[in-house]
Design a protein around this motif. Structure first.
Motif, PDB file in Angstrom:
ATOM      1  N   LYS A  64       6.125  55.649 -43.213  1.00 54.56           N
ATOM      2  CA  LYS A  64       5.057  54.922 -44.316  1.00 54.56           C
ATOM      3  C   LYS A  64       4.658  55.952 -45.035  1.00 54.56           C
ATOM      4  N   ASN A  70       9.564  45.690 -42.756  1.00 52.88           N
ATOM      5  CA  ASN A  70       8.042  46.011 -42.767  1.00 52.88           C
ATOM      6  C   ASN A  70       8.547  45.562 -41.030  1.00 52.88           C
ATOM      7  N   VAL A 118       2.915  47.936 -42.761  1.00 52.34           N
ATOM      8  CA  VAL A 118       3.251  48.684 -44.656  1.00 52.34           C
ATOM      9  C   VAL A 118       4.527  49.518 -44.236  1.00 52.34           C
ATOM     10  N   ARG A 119       5.749  49.898 -44.729  1.00 53.08           N
ATOM     11  CA  ARG A 119       6.566  50.835 -44.534  1.00 53.08           C
ATOM     12  C   ARG A 119       7.410  50.980 -45.916  1.00 53.08           C
TER      13      ARG A 119
END
Lengths: 309, 221
Positions: A30, A56, A61-62
């Motif tokens: 992340k 993701n 969220v990454r």
């Protein structure tokens, strides 16, 4: 780094030569930190034929799958770029696939994707313009017919090995093999399964796979997930839909004095059993955030012998 | 029908801040049936607002009215006298009704008392489930009367995702997996072969994705 289009991926070559494969999985960080990816790539190098890069995963969220895949390639590992249908419509998915191929990515795993309610942006609008099966068929069309979904000619087709997931443990059970056949019909070439804990159910699934001769059409790579403790198992049983975890396994973990060691032992036993099932062409080790256990598992299970890198 | 639910009292109070003369307008259509914005709900909300004003120590004048349907001109026009000299019109209709009242009385300040939830039907007393996503190109014939667009969290056309377990959806285990229902209907009609059919991506241009929609019927124009 520009696309050497005609050469198939190492994973594809190996599977087509009927050699057993080992794949692993990497969850991007992340943050915009390439070192995180590099470090894990270095851990996995030599212990997997190709490595999945999640998109993701669980709607968290990454760092993007595409960027992480490229960093992995720079470290000398072959990526399997995962693509989910949750966040991108047919325009974005096709565009990103072309982008990935232009950078030399050669394996793609098509997924529908976890619903955003599982993740850390619950208020997000989802897309699901396509489902995984439609995505597979569009990529196949792009590659084989040199046309995008709209029918327009591509200057250079994306030369990718198309993968999909299978979950033998979700319901309705009888539908699972039919859905697998649909994926084969759509153009999937290799399959990675959900983590196997319930071996009898997986054996039954593979029986159905063989009865429909799908093992001749698909390279099936069985999923194994090393567990750190009983809490993780119980959490998965309660909160992750579509996994089947026998109570006896949870009891065994609870009784163990060294939980982590027991988890590794279970993973090794699972590998030992499922690699012998007819139609299984490889093992996919999912140890996200526990990547450093993978070399040990690969060595102790003897899978190291099938890796020639 | 359109299914709606009243906003929280606090939100409604916030929308009416500084407004003294308020007209609450109910609707005799869908929102009456789903117990959100009919005459009865108008009476209750009016009473709450009167009490609320007392509590806040402010002057507030609340008038009530309910028309047969807020999405039809002739019924909305009946409000003409009551709308005059009001500081705010609080519509208890769906989003269509709120906008229609605003269209017909462009000088009026119209605010919504309800959240419009879905096109649905009651499955038991006090529970309404979404049934239609208003996609503009009905495919129910292919799915034995169960809409995967409206009733699958991922609007999947080619079968259930890996999160379907014990007939329930992974997003909410109290809700049915639409594909489990479709599967059962296929078995019932002896059409399990249909499972293998590959369904291509939907043309979303008929849905809201194609822009706001307009329906034309030349024969009555």
């Amino acid at each position: 780094m520009t696309g050497q289009a005609s050469e198939p991926s190492y994973l594809q070559k190996k599977l087509c030569e009927n050699r057993f494969v080992v794949t692993a999985e990497l969850g991007p960080p992340k943050g915009a930190d390439p070192e995180y990816v590099r470090e894990r790539a270095r851990i996995l190098k030599g212990y997997a034929d190709a490595v999945n890069v999640t998109d993701n995963q669980r709607a968290v969220v990454r760092l993007s799958s595409l960027a992480s895949s490229l960093i992995m390639m720079q470290e000398g590992l072959e990526p399997i770029m995962q693509m989910t249908c949750r966040d991108r419509n047919r325009i974005a998915l096709q565009s990103d696939l072309l982008g990935a191929c232009s950078l030399g990515i050669k394996n793609v795993l098509c997924l529908t994707g976890d619903h955003q309610s599982m993740g850390d942006h619950k208020g997000a609008k989802n897309v699901y313009d396509l489902d995984s099966i439609q995505l597979i068929s569009i990529i196949k069309k792009m590659r084989d017919e040199k046309k995008d979904f709209g029918g327009k000619e591509l200057t250079k087709p994306p030369n990718v090995f198309i993968g999909a997931a299978a979950n033998p443990f979700a319901d309705p059970f009888e539908f699972r093999v039919i859905r697998l056949e649909k994926k084969a019909n759509a153009g999937a070439q290799f399959i990675q399964t959900q983590a196997v804990f319930d071996i009898p159910r997986f054996e039954k699934f593979m029986e159905l796979v063989r009865s429909r001769k799908l093992d001749n059409r698909l390279h099936i790579i069985a999923g194994v997930l090393p567990i750190k403790g009983p809490k993780m198992l119980r959490n998965m049983k309660e909160n992750v839909a579509g996994v089947s975890i026998p109570d006896s396994l949870i009891q065994r973990m609870e009784m163990a004095s060294d939980k982590k060691e027991e988890g590794i032992k279970i993973a090794l036993e699972t590998i030992e059993t499922i690699r012998k099932i007819k139609g299984v062409k490889g093992i996919h080790i999912m140890a996200v955030a526990w990547e450093d256990v993978i070399p040990r598992i690969v060595k102790e299970s003897g899978l190291i012998d099938v890796i020639s890198q | 029908m359109i299914v709606a639910e009243r906003k929280s009292y606090e939100k409604i109070e916030r929308m009416l801040k500084g407004k003294r003369k308020i007209l609450i307008v109910g609707c005799g259509g869908c929102v009456t049936v789903c117990l959100a914005g009919g005459q009865k709900e108008v009476e209750i909300l009016a009473e709450m607002l009167r009490l609320g004003a007392k509590k806040l120590g402010i002057a507030r004048e609340v008038t009530e009215a309910t028309v047969e349907r807020q999405c039809e001109r002739e019924f909305v026009l009946q409000l003409a006298d009551k709308v005059k000299d009001k500081d705010a019109i609080l519509s208890m209709a769906c989003g269509v009704g709120v906008q229609f009242v605003s269209d017909i009385f462009p000088d009026a300040y119209v605010v919504p008392a309800l959240d419009t939830k879905c096109a649905g039907a009651p499955i038991e007393r006090g529970i309404w489930n979404e049934k239609c996503a208003l996609c503009g190109d009905c495919i129910l014939d292919e799915f034995y009367g169960i809409c995967p667009i409206a009733r699958c969290a991922k609007n999947l056309l080619n079968g259930p995702c890996g999160g379907s377990q014990n007939g329930k959806c992974e997003v909410d285990r109290t809700k049915d997996c639409a594909w489990q229902l479709i599967y059962e209907r296929m078995i019932k009609f002896g059409r399990l072969d249909d499972l293998i059919k590959l369904r291509m991506p939907k043309d979303w241009s008929y849905a809201r994705d194609g822009g706001p929609r307009r329906v034309l019927k030349e024969s009555v124009r």
